[in-house]
Design a protein around this motif. Structure first.
Motif, PDB file in Angstrom:
ATOM      1  N   ASP A 115      -0.570  51.469  56.737  1.00  0.00           N
ATOM      2  CA  ASP A 115       0.648  51.128  56.005  1.00  0.00           C
ATOM      3  C   ASP A 115       0.802  51.930  54.709  1.00  0.00           C
ATOM      4  O   ASP A 115       1.600  51.557  53.835  1.00  0.00           O
ATOM      5  CB  ASP A 115       0.694  49.634  55.679  1.00  0.00           C
ATOM      6  CG  ASP A 115       0.706  48.769  56.925  1.00  0.00           C
ATOM      7  OD1 ASP A 115       1.368  49.165  57.897  1.00  0.00           O
ATOM      8  OD2 ASP A 115       0.044  47.715  56.921  1.00  0.00           O
ATOM      9  N   GLY A 116       0.050  53.017  54.598  1.00  0.00           N
ATOM     10  CA  GLY A 116       0.201  53.891  53.435  1.00  0.00           C
ATOM     11  C   GLY A 116       1.376  54.828  53.605  1.00  0.00           C
ATOM     12  O   GLY A 116       1.988  54.923  54.680  1.00  0.00           O
ATOM     13  N   VAL A 117       1.734  55.514  52.548  1.00  0.00           N
ATOM     14  CA  VAL A 117       2.875  56.425  52.585  1.00  0.00           C
ATOM     15  C   VAL A 117       2.500  57.765  51.966  1.00  0.00           C
ATOM     16  O   VAL A 117       1.559  57.864  51.152  1.00  0.00           O
ATOM     17  CB  VAL A 117       4.094  55.848  51.834  1.00  0.00           C
ATOM     18  CG1 VAL A 117       4.601  54.591  52.520  1.00  0.00           C
ATOM     19  CG2 VAL A 117       3.769  55.574  50.374  1.00  0.00           C
ATOM     20  N   ILE A 118       3.252  58.786  52.354  1.00  0.00           N
ATOM     21  CA  ILE A 118       3.128  60.115  51.744  1.00  0.00           C
ATOM     22  C   ILE A 118       4.467  60.425  51.076  1.00  0.00           C
ATOM     23  O   ILE A 118       5.514  60.401  51.731  1.00  0.00           O
ATOM     24  CB  ILE A 118       2.795  61.193  52.786  1.00  0.00           C
ATOM     25  CG1 ILE A 118       1.441  60.903  53.447  1.00  0.00           C
ATOM     26  CG2 ILE A 118       2.767  62.577  52.122  1.00  0.00           C
ATOM     27  CD1 ILE A 118       1.104  61.855  54.580  1.00  0.00           C
ATOM     28  N   VAL A 119       4.417  60.675  49.784  1.00  0.00           N
ATOM     29  CA  VAL A 119       5.625  61.004  49.005  1.00  0.00           C
ATOM     30  C   VAL A 119       5.559  62.472  48.612  1.00  0.00           C
ATOM     31  O   VAL A 119       4.548  62.927  48.046  1.00  0.00           O
ATOM     32  CB  VAL A 119       5.735  60.117  47.751  1.00  0.00           C
ATOM     33  CG1 VAL A 119       6.919  60.562  46.894  1.00  0.00           C
ATOM     34  CG2 VAL A 119       5.873  58.655  48.136  1.00  0.00           C
ATOM     35  N   THR A 120       6.612  63.204  48.899  1.00  0.00           N
ATOM     36  CA  THR A 120       6.682  64.614  48.534  1.00  0.00           C
ATOM     37  C   THR A 120       7.772  64.809  47.479  1.00  0.00           C
ATOM     38  O   THR A 120       8.906  64.345  47.648  1.00  0.00           O
ATOM     39  CB  THR A 120       6.994  65.492  49.755  1.00  0.00           C
ATOM     40  OG1 THR A 120       5.953  65.340  50.720  1.00  0.00           O
ATOM     41  CG2 THR A 120       7.101  66.955  49.354  1.00  0.00           C
ATOM     42  N   ARG A 177       2.435  66.824  47.339  1.00  0.00           N
ATOM     43  CA  ARG A 177       2.380  65.770  48.365  1.00  0.00           C
ATOM     44  C   ARG A 177       1.362  64.741  47.901  1.00  0.00           C
ATOM     45  O   ARG A 177       0.183  65.048  47.718  1.00  0.00           O
ATOM     46  CB  ARG A 177       1.985  66.336  49.729  1.00  0.00           C
ATOM     47  CG  ARG A 177       2.962  67.362  50.267  1.00  0.00           C
ATOM     48  CD  ARG A 177       2.542  67.878  51.640  1.00  0.00           C
ATOM     49  NE  ARG A 177       2.925  66.941  52.710  1.00  0.00           N
ATOM     50  CZ  ARG A 177       2.077  66.345  53.530  1.00  0.00           C
ATOM     51  NH1 ARG A 177       0.769  66.532  53.381  1.00  0.00           N
ATOM     52  NH2 ARG A 177       2.506  65.543  54.486  1.00  0.00           N
ATOM     53  N   MET A 178       1.817  63.503  47.728  1.00  0.00           N
ATOM     54  CA  MET A 178       0.972  62.440  47.182  1.00  0.00           C
ATOM     55  C   MET A 178       0.821  61.322  48.211  1.00  0.00           C
ATOM     56  O   MET A 178       1.819  60.861  48.785  1.00  0.00           O
ATOM     57  CB  MET A 178       1.597  61.885  45.896  1.00  0.00           C
ATOM     58  CG  MET A 178       1.781  62.929  44.804  1.00  0.00           C
ATOM     59  SD  MET A 178       2.749  62.311  43.382  1.00  0.00           S
ATOM     60  CE  MET A 178       4.403  62.256  44.099  1.00  0.00           C
ATOM     61  N   THR A 179      -0.405  60.904  48.436  1.00  0.00           N
ATOM     62  CA  THR A 179      -0.694  59.844  49.393  1.00  0.00           C
ATOM     63  C   THR A 179      -1.022  58.558  48.648  1.00  0.00           C
ATOM     64  O   THR A 179      -1.852  58.562  47.734  1.00  0.00           O
ATOM     65  CB  THR A 179      -1.884  60.226  50.288  1.00  0.00           C
ATOM     66  OG1 THR A 179      -1.594  61.469  50.946  1.00  0.00           O
ATOM     67  CG2 THR A 179      -2.155  59.153  51.328  1.00  0.00           C
ATOM     68  N   GLY A 198      -0.072  50.671  46.571  1.00  0.00           N
ATOM     69  CA  GLY A 198       0.483  51.552  45.553  1.00  0.00           C
ATOM     70  C   GLY A 198      -0.558  52.341  44.784  1.00  0.00           C
ATOM     71  O   GLY A 198      -0.246  52.909  43.735  1.00  0.00           O
ATOM     72  N   ARG A 199      -1.771  52.397  45.284  1.00  0.00           N
ATOM     73  CA  ARG A 199      -2.817  53.194  44.628  1.00  0.00           C
ATOM     74  C   ARG A 199      -2.817  54.600  45.225  1.00  0.00           C
ATOM     75  O   ARG A 199      -2.836  54.763  46.451  1.00  0.00           O
ATOM     76  CB  ARG A 199      -4.191  52.548  44.822  1.00  0.00           C
ATOM     77  CG  ARG A 199      -4.296  51.146  44.257  1.00  0.00           C
ATOM     78  CD  ARG A 199      -5.706  50.583  44.449  1.00  0.00           C
ATOM     79  NE  ARG A 199      -5.766  49.178  44.108  1.00  0.00           N
ATOM     80  CZ  ARG A 199      -5.936  48.695  42.887  1.00  0.00           C
ATOM     81  NH1 ARG A 199      -6.061  49.552  41.873  1.00  0.00           N
ATOM     82  NH2 ARG A 199      -5.983  47.401  42.664  1.00  0.00           N
ATOM     83  N   LYS A 200      -2.844  55.595  44.359  1.00  0.00           N
ATOM     84  CA  LYS A 200      -2.824  56.972  44.856  1.00  0.00           C
ATOM     85  C   LYS A 200      -4.186  57.355  45.415  1.00  0.00           C
ATOM     86  O   LYS A 200      -5.205  57.232  44.731  1.00  0.00           O
ATOM     87  CB  LYS A 200      -2.412  57.946  43.752  1.00  0.00           C
ATOM     88  CG  LYS A 200      -2.097  59.336  44.293  1.00  0.00           C
ATOM     89  CD  LYS A 200      -1.524  60.259  43.242  1.00  0.00           C
ATOM     90  CE  LYS A 200      -2.569  60.580  42.190  1.00  0.00           C
ATOM     91  NZ  LYS A 200      -2.101  61.590  41.246  1.00  0.00           N
ATOM     92  N   ALA A 201      -4.199  57.842  46.669  1.00  0.00           N
ATOM     93  CA  ALA A 201      -5.448  58.233  47.319  1.00  0.00           C
ATOM     94  C   ALA A 201      -5.738  59.718  47.140  1.00  0.00           C
ATOM     95  O   ALA A 201      -6.889  60.154  47.263  1.00  0.00           O
ATOM     96  CB  ALA A 201      -5.383  57.892  48.803  1.00  0.00           C
TER      97      ALA A 201
END
Length: 795
Positions: free
Chosen positions: A328-333, A393-395, A400-403
């Motif tokens: 259920d994580g997301v990748i934001v570019t 690109r941020m995972t 909501g914690r950045k991996a």
């Protein structure tokens, strides 16, 4: 604006600045701090820092004396200084050494402007153009209690000989100066408006409330006419009578469209005309190539901006993280226009951008940092056109914690240009022809990702001030049509949070690479401001803990207690006033307001020079091709940070002055009308009252409040009558009548119509021991109309 207003937290001990073998600046850990041993030649970085901080002791003899060097160690010092000169890290002028771009210990300065506090600011009279913008210098004026003749007083437009000192205050100019001698009084041009009296005599009316009226002889009027905004010079100034001025040039008519913003541009010395060489470089620029770029033209990045935006420097895209390790994580570019490809160090374009520091936004125009060929064309992420960009690109985990994150230099093609309102309407179930096909594949994943990021923001708890900003809409003739508060949409918050995370990623990457950079920092509120706020909140029954390290969520607790009460707006304003100024600095202390340890502006290189520096640092440290930061730039980051911080404040002041003048002009035909306002400032001289409908402030002198003897209480932000106990406090809603409007000065003066309220007994007893100010005492306290109450800080 992409980021919220700045407030920051210290990250503990400041990292030490050092230099590696290549002369490139980097951050040293505490364990790497070089030892200073008396009698031994200091390490390179210590020596460079000493020369920067002590320009008046920068000869070989003084350096040797400071570090206790004798015999052979003096020879070692001489060899080290020669090596630093050869590397370009030092320059020699006669017997004195200095850092490249630094001012010598004694310099001729031209005093060109005043800062927001009214302090004089000067710049060196001679400065090589290739070194960019000349550094600002804060002029120290002699104390009133000093003996006469010891230190001459200087004024605006004077040329002076001055002793130069590095400024330890990071929030101000890079240097301070003590006046040695005034070489030439009242140099340069001043700005004013020609006014013809009924008897035919000509006067020059100042556009600055600190200025003075001058007489113009008919022979000195040139082509100027009544009502023209002109540049002038003083031709005679004596002890008696008004000074006489000569018109140098006509700027335009004050009745013409855009005249109000032009006043601010000239008054604050904002560069607004691009030199020919700059325009030639912009026109000669060619589209970027695929050199060392990844091809991301198939990634459906979109831009979301105000409906009237002409440049688009950021694009976004979001998708679910396919990794089974991040359910259920997301990748934001986030992709940002690659300005560093076009604007290289040493170019005329770069020198001009540094002189400007940032774009300046007025209701009727924009003074851009870069020419339109760059900002609105080659670097604007236009829909359907190939454009170069730096992308991150941020995972994020579902909490909501950045991996992790990675940076890429890419070629992209925007899939769509949307306004905030368009994107929000589509999410709210009202798509149009354009957003309909984009809603499921692009917009819904973006909103889902924002929900994830919001969980992280809620946990972080940045400062959450509720201070709506008003927007002025103008008519075709440049006058005010209406003033309104734009609706704050989730679309705005989505872009804001994604830009914040991209800025954090940039700072983290550069720190990891030990690459020097410019941070956006925001210090904790000073203890004095905390105490003032604490005393004020006590009068409202709101407690504020003493001692300990304040955090942004501490202030959020205060704001939540005031929510829904009559004091909500007042408490938000007082908390805002307690905050420090956000600035740029190569030394990181964190960002208090955003509650972030590492933060650097990366997302707006079209309109902010700080972001361009961060782009260059990323390109250089990550080996992404041409346009990286240079050693010369790294050596000047302290000065660059101080300069662009000063230019940012200059832009804020010019924008604020323009709004004040527009509103004063708008209300000038409504003298005598009554308005509902709110007390927005309390001083010993009187009350400031804001008109919520217009976002404007006016002044009420204390001598006009009534027949009582009014006493000022700073801690409680109140004026109360000594006999009646009736008075006025910050935040009170009052009825006022407009008595005077001075458009050129942006000034309003009101008459109080509301009777004062009964103030708490405890407050009045405190007043009796405080400073008294009222017409019965003869202390009328009449500041010039247009004096403003304390304002907030830009993030």
């Amino acid at each position: 604006m992409r980021e919220p207003r700045d407030r920051s937290r210290p990250s503990g001990r400041r990292p030490d600045r050092t230099a590696d073998g290549t002369g490139r600046g980097r951050i040293a850990s505490a364990s790497e701090k070089p030892a200073i041993i008396q009698g031994a030649v200091p390490p390179r970085e210590v020596l460079l820092e000493f020369i920067s901080d002590n320009p008046d002791r920068a000869s070989k003899r003084e350096i040797a004396k400071a570090f206790g060097l004798k015999g052979d160690t003096r020879v070692e010092l001489k060899d080290l200084l020669r090596a630093l000169e050869e590397e370009g890290l030092l320059k020699k002028d006669r017997k004195s050494l200095s850092r490249p771009g630094a001012l010598p210990p004694v310099t001729v300065l031209d005093i060109t402007m005043r800062d927001k506090d009214g302090e004089l600011i000067g710049r060196p009279a001679e400065w090589p153009e290739e070194q960019g913008a000349a550094p600002a210098v804060l002029i120290r004026q002699p104390s009133e209690n000093r003996g006469k003749g010891k230190t001459p007083a200087a004024g605006l437009n004077d040329r002076i000989l001055a002793k130069i000192f590095p400024n330890k205050d990071r929030s101000g100019p890079a240097y301070t100066a003590r006046v040695i001698k005034v070489i030439d009084k009242r140099r340069g041009a001043s700005l004013g408006v020609v006014h013809k009296l009924s008897d035919g005599e000509l006067r020059l009316l100042p556009i600055d409330r600190r200025g003075e009226e001058m007489v113009i002889e008919h022979a000195d009027i040139g082509d100027a006419k009544d009502g023209d905004l002109v540049e002038s010079e003083v031709v005679r100034s004596g002890r008696f009578g008004l000074p006489r001025a000569r018109v140098l040039s006509v700027v335009g008519s004050v009745g013409s469209e855009k005249a109000i913003s032009m006043i601010a541009i000239y008054a604050h010395g904002i560069p607004h005309i691009f030199p020919k060489q700059v325009m030639d470089e912009a026109e000669d620029a060619k589209p970027a190539t695929m050199s060392k770029r990844e091809d991301w033209r198939d990634v459906p990045l979109i831009t979301i901006d105000p409906a009237d935006a002409k440049d688009h420097d950021d694009a976004v895209y979001a998708e679910p993280d396919p990794s089974p390790d991040n359910p259920d994580g997301v990748i934001v570019t986030v992709a940002i226009a690659d300005v560093s490809w076009y604007i290289r160090p040493g170019m005329a374009l770069d020198r001009e951008a540094l002189k400007r520091g940032n774009s300046v936004y007025f209701p009727d125009r924009v003074v851009p940092m870069l020419p339109e060929r760059i900002s609105n064309d080659l670097c604007s992420l236009r829909e359907g056109e190939d454009r170069p960009a730096l992308a991150v690109r941020m995972t994020f985990s579902k909490e909501g914690r950045k991996a992790g994150h990675t940076f890429h230099r890419i070629m992209m093609k925007s899939a769509a240009k949307l306004s905030y309102q368009q994107a929000q309407a589509a999410i709210d179930g009202k798509p149009d022809e354009k957003t309909g096909p984009l809603t499921d594949p692009i917009l819904k994943p973006l909103w889902h990702a924002y929900g994830v990021l919001k969980r992280g923001r809620d946990r972080r708890q940045p400062l959450e001030l509720d201070m709506p900003e008003r927007k002025i809409v103008l008519k075709s003739d440049g006058t005010v049509d209406r003033v309104f508060v734009p609706e704050r949409l989730d679309a705005h918050k989505l872009i804001e949070e994604m830009m914040i995370q991209a800025n954090v990623a940039a700072a983290e990457t550069l720190e990891k690479k030990r690459q020097a950079l410019i941070y956006r920092i925001h210090d904790t509120p000073s203890l004095a401001k905390q105490e003032t706020l604490r005393e004020f909140l006590a009068t409202l029954g709101i407690s504020m803990a003493k001692g300990g390290q304040m955090r942004s969520n501490s202030f959020n607790g205060i704001l939540s207690k005031a929510e829904g009460t009559p004091h909500q707006v007042m408490v938000n304003e007082m908390v805002l006033r307690s905050q420090s100024q956000a600035i740029y600095s190569p030394e990181n202390i964190g960002h208090f307001g955003l509650n972030l340890m590492k933060y650097a502006h990366f997302t707006s290189p079209i309109r902010r020079y700080a972001d361009l520096i961060v782009h260059r640092a990323l390109v250089g440290s990550l080996g992404l091709g041409e346009g990286g930061i240079t050693p010369d730039e790294e050596a000047q980051l302290d000065d660059i940070a101080a300069e662009i911080s000063t230019f940012e404040r200059r832009a804020m002041a010019a924008e604020r002055d323009t709004i004040n003048r527009l509103i004063a002009h708008h209300l000038s035909e409504r003298i005598g009308e009554e308005f509902e306002g709110r007390v927005s400032g309390v001083t010993k001289a009187g009350l400031f009252v804001s008109l919520p409908t217009y976002g404007a402030d006016g002044f009420i002198p204390i001598s006009t409040l009534g027949n009582d003897y009014f006493i000022f209480d700073e801690a409680h932000q109140a004026l109360s009558g000594e006999k009646t106990g009736l008075g006025y406090q910050l935040g009170d809603t009052v009825d006022v009548r407009l008595k005077q409007a001075i458009p050129l000065a942006g000034a309003l003066q009101f008459e109080m119509l509301s009777q004062g309220k009964k103030l708490p007994t405890a407050t009045r007893s405190f007043h009796k021991s405080g400073h008294k100010s009222g017409h019965k005492s003869g202390r009328r306290g009449r500041p010039t109309p247009g004096t403003r109450p304390p304002r907030g800080r830009r993030r």
